[in-house]
Scaffold this motif. Structure first.
Motif, PDB file in Angstrom:
ATOM      1  N   PRO A  32       4.435  -9.423  -2.284  1.00  0.00           N
ATOM      2  CA  PRO A  32       4.415 -10.487  -1.099  1.00  0.00           C
ATOM      3  C   PRO A  32       5.808 -10.117   0.056  1.00  0.00           C
ATOM      4  CG  PRO A  32       4.532 -11.611  -3.276  1.00  0.00           C
ATOM      5  CD  PRO A  32       4.679 -10.152  -3.437  1.00  0.00           C
ATOM      6  N   GLY A  33       5.055 -10.080   1.092  1.00  0.00           N
ATOM      7  CA  GLY A  33       6.269 -10.273   2.188  1.00  0.00           C
ATOM      8  C   GLY A  33       6.582  -8.542   2.526  1.00  0.00           C
ATOM      9  N   THR A  34       6.120  -7.611   2.024  1.00  0.00           N
ATOM     10  CA  THR A  34       6.668  -6.291   2.195  1.00  0.00           C
ATOM     11  C   THR A  34       5.881  -5.437   3.236  1.00  0.00           C
ATOM     12  OG1 THR A  34       5.312  -5.451   0.271  1.00  0.00           O
ATOM     13  CG2 THR A  34       7.609  -5.989  -0.218  1.00  0.00           C
ATOM     14  N   ASN A  72     -13.248  -3.611   2.194  1.00  0.00           N
ATOM     15  CA  ASN A  72     -11.717  -3.679   2.491  1.00  0.00           C
ATOM     16  C   ASN A  72     -11.081  -2.429   2.806  1.00  0.00           C
ATOM     17  OD1 ASN A  72     -11.073  -6.334   1.235  1.00  0.00           O
ATOM     18  ND2 ASN A  72     -11.339  -5.393  -0.792  1.00  0.00           N
ATOM     19  N   ASP A  73     -10.136  -2.272   3.928  1.00  0.00           N
ATOM     20  CA  ASP A  73      -9.509  -1.157   4.389  1.00  0.00           C
ATOM     21  C   ASP A  73      -8.438  -0.794   3.449  1.00  0.00           C
ATOM     22  OD1 ASP A  73     -11.108  -0.788   6.632  1.00  0.00           O
ATOM     23  OD2 ASP A  73      -9.713  -2.267   7.923  1.00  0.00           O
ATOM     24  N   VAL A  74      -8.427   0.553   2.950  1.00  0.00           N
ATOM     25  CA  VAL A  74      -7.849   0.706   1.817  1.00  0.00           C
ATOM     26  C   VAL A  74      -7.157   2.186   2.187  1.00  0.00           C
ATOM     27  CG1 VAL A  74      -7.713   1.500  -0.577  1.00  0.00           C
ATOM     28  CG2 VAL A  74      -9.128  -0.238   0.227  1.00  0.00           C
ATOM     29  N   ALA A  75      -5.608   2.438   2.283  1.00  0.00           N
ATOM     30  CA  ALA A  75      -5.110   3.503   2.259  1.00  0.00           C
ATOM     31  C   ALA A  75      -4.917   4.266   0.952  1.00  0.00           C
ATOM     32  CB  ALA A  75      -3.354   3.164   2.604  1.00  0.00           C
ATOM     33  N   ILE A  76      -5.276   5.583   0.515  1.00  0.00           N
ATOM     34  CA  ILE A  76      -5.478   6.125  -0.487  1.00  0.00           C
ATOM     35  C   ILE A  76      -4.409   7.613  -0.612  1.00  0.00           C
ATOM     36  CG2 ILE A  76      -7.011   7.583  -2.084  1.00  0.00           C
ATOM     37  CD1 ILE A  76      -9.303   6.064  -0.423  1.00  0.00           C
ATOM     38  N   TYR A  77      -3.717   7.563  -1.506  1.00  0.00           N
ATOM     39  CA  TYR A  77      -2.653   8.687  -1.620  1.00  0.00           C
ATOM     40  C   TYR A  77      -2.691   9.194  -2.755  1.00  0.00           C
ATOM     41  CZ  TYR A  77       2.341  10.416  -2.126  1.00  0.00           C
ATOM     42  OH  TYR A  77       3.341  10.990  -2.131  1.00  0.00           O
ATOM     43  N   ALA A  78      -3.038  10.576  -2.987  1.00  0.00           N
ATOM     44  CA  ALA A  78      -3.120  11.001  -4.335  1.00  0.00           C
ATOM     45  C   ALA A  78      -2.081  12.325  -4.170  1.00  0.00           C
ATOM     46  CB  ALA A  78      -4.591  11.417  -4.566  1.00  0.00           C
ATOM     47  N   TYR A  79      -1.622  12.472  -5.511  1.00  0.00           N
ATOM     48  CA  TYR A  79      -0.565  13.461  -5.624  1.00  0.00           C
ATOM     49  C   TYR A  79      -0.689  14.035  -7.032  1.00  0.00           C
ATOM     50  CZ  TYR A  79       2.565   9.522  -6.672  1.00  0.00           C
ATOM     51  OH  TYR A  79       3.034   8.666  -7.258  1.00  0.00           O
ATOM     52  N   SER A  80      -0.135  15.333  -7.399  1.00  0.00           N
ATOM     53  CA  SER A  80       0.196  15.700  -8.585  1.00  0.00           C
ATOM     54  C   SER A  80       1.625  15.993  -8.797  1.00  0.00           C
ATOM     55  CB  SER A  80      -0.750  17.122  -9.008  1.00  0.00           C
ATOM     56  OG  SER A  80      -0.146  18.074  -7.998  1.00  0.00           O
ATOM     57  N   MET A  95      -3.372  -1.869  -0.100  1.00  0.00           N
ATOM     58  CA  MET A  95      -4.136  -2.881   0.900  1.00  0.00           C
ATOM     59  C   MET A  95      -3.231  -3.948   1.475  1.00  0.00           C
ATOM     60  SD  MET A  95      -7.167  -3.245  -1.769  1.00  0.00           S
ATOM     61  CE  MET A  95      -6.491  -2.597  -3.069  1.00  0.00           C
ATOM     62  N   ILE A  96      -3.542  -4.226   2.670  1.00  0.00           N
ATOM     63  CA  ILE A  96      -2.567  -5.094   3.454  1.00  0.00           C
ATOM     64  C   ILE A  96      -3.344  -6.633   3.608  1.00  0.00           C
ATOM     65  CG2 ILE A  96      -1.305  -5.806   5.354  1.00  0.00           C
ATOM     66  CD1 ILE A  96      -0.370  -2.976   5.293  1.00  0.00           C
ATOM     67  N   ASN A  97      -2.594  -7.628   3.384  1.00  0.00           N
ATOM     68  CA  ASN A  97      -3.323  -8.910   3.702  1.00  0.00           C
ATOM     69  C   ASN A  97      -2.259  -9.612   4.400  1.00  0.00           C
ATOM     70  OD1 ASN A  97      -5.185 -11.064   4.109  1.00  0.00           O
ATOM     71  ND2 ASN A  97      -4.353 -11.855   2.239  1.00  0.00           N
TER      72      ASN A  97
END
Length: 130
Positions: A32-34, A72-80, A95-97
């Motif tokens: 919340p709030g971030t 929903n708009d979603v940011a995706i970040y994948a890493y190894s 996700m942001i709301n």
């Protein structure tokens, strides 16, 4: 469930690694709030920068971007990366709301990632901000 931190962890017991609870686990977190002042794109950039600053062993960016999942708009970040002798893959869904940031993150061993990912995908597709 971790009510104080607004987080919950999910893991299939058949894929648990004794002494290493971070692998083959999905964590869902409300922050919340971030997200105040952030767009989804800028939140993703900040998230990537923060992760890269963590100094993960053998870190490699696999993919990042913004997509849509079930409306929903979603940011995706994948890493190894590597930790405790394990080759790991992590995929974060942000996700942001309003001013609130929501995170679904999955870290899996190379051996189990592809087996477990379809379940994570369904969690992301069914995620609803109430």
């Amino acid at each position: 469930e971790m009510k104080d931190s607004k987080a919950a962890s999910f893991y299939p017991t058949d894929y648990m690694i004794d002494g290493y609870s971070d692998a083959n686990t999905v964590v869902v977190v409300a922050l919340p709030g971030t997200a105040k002042g952030y767009t989804l794109e800028s939140a993703l950039e900040s998230w990537i920068s923060s992760t890269e600053d963590d100094g993960l062993k053998n870190y490699k960016l696999v993919q990042s971007g913004v997509d849509n999942a079930n409306g929903n708009d979603v940011a995706i970040y994948a890493y190894s990366w590597q930790d405790a002798g394990y080759d790991l893959n992590t995929i974060d869904f942000l996700m942001i709301n309003g001013d609130d940031l929501y995170l679904i993150t999955f870290t899996g061993t190379n051996a189990d990632f592809n087996t477990l990912y379809p379940y994570v995908e369904q969690m992301v597709l069914s995620f609803q901000i109430l």
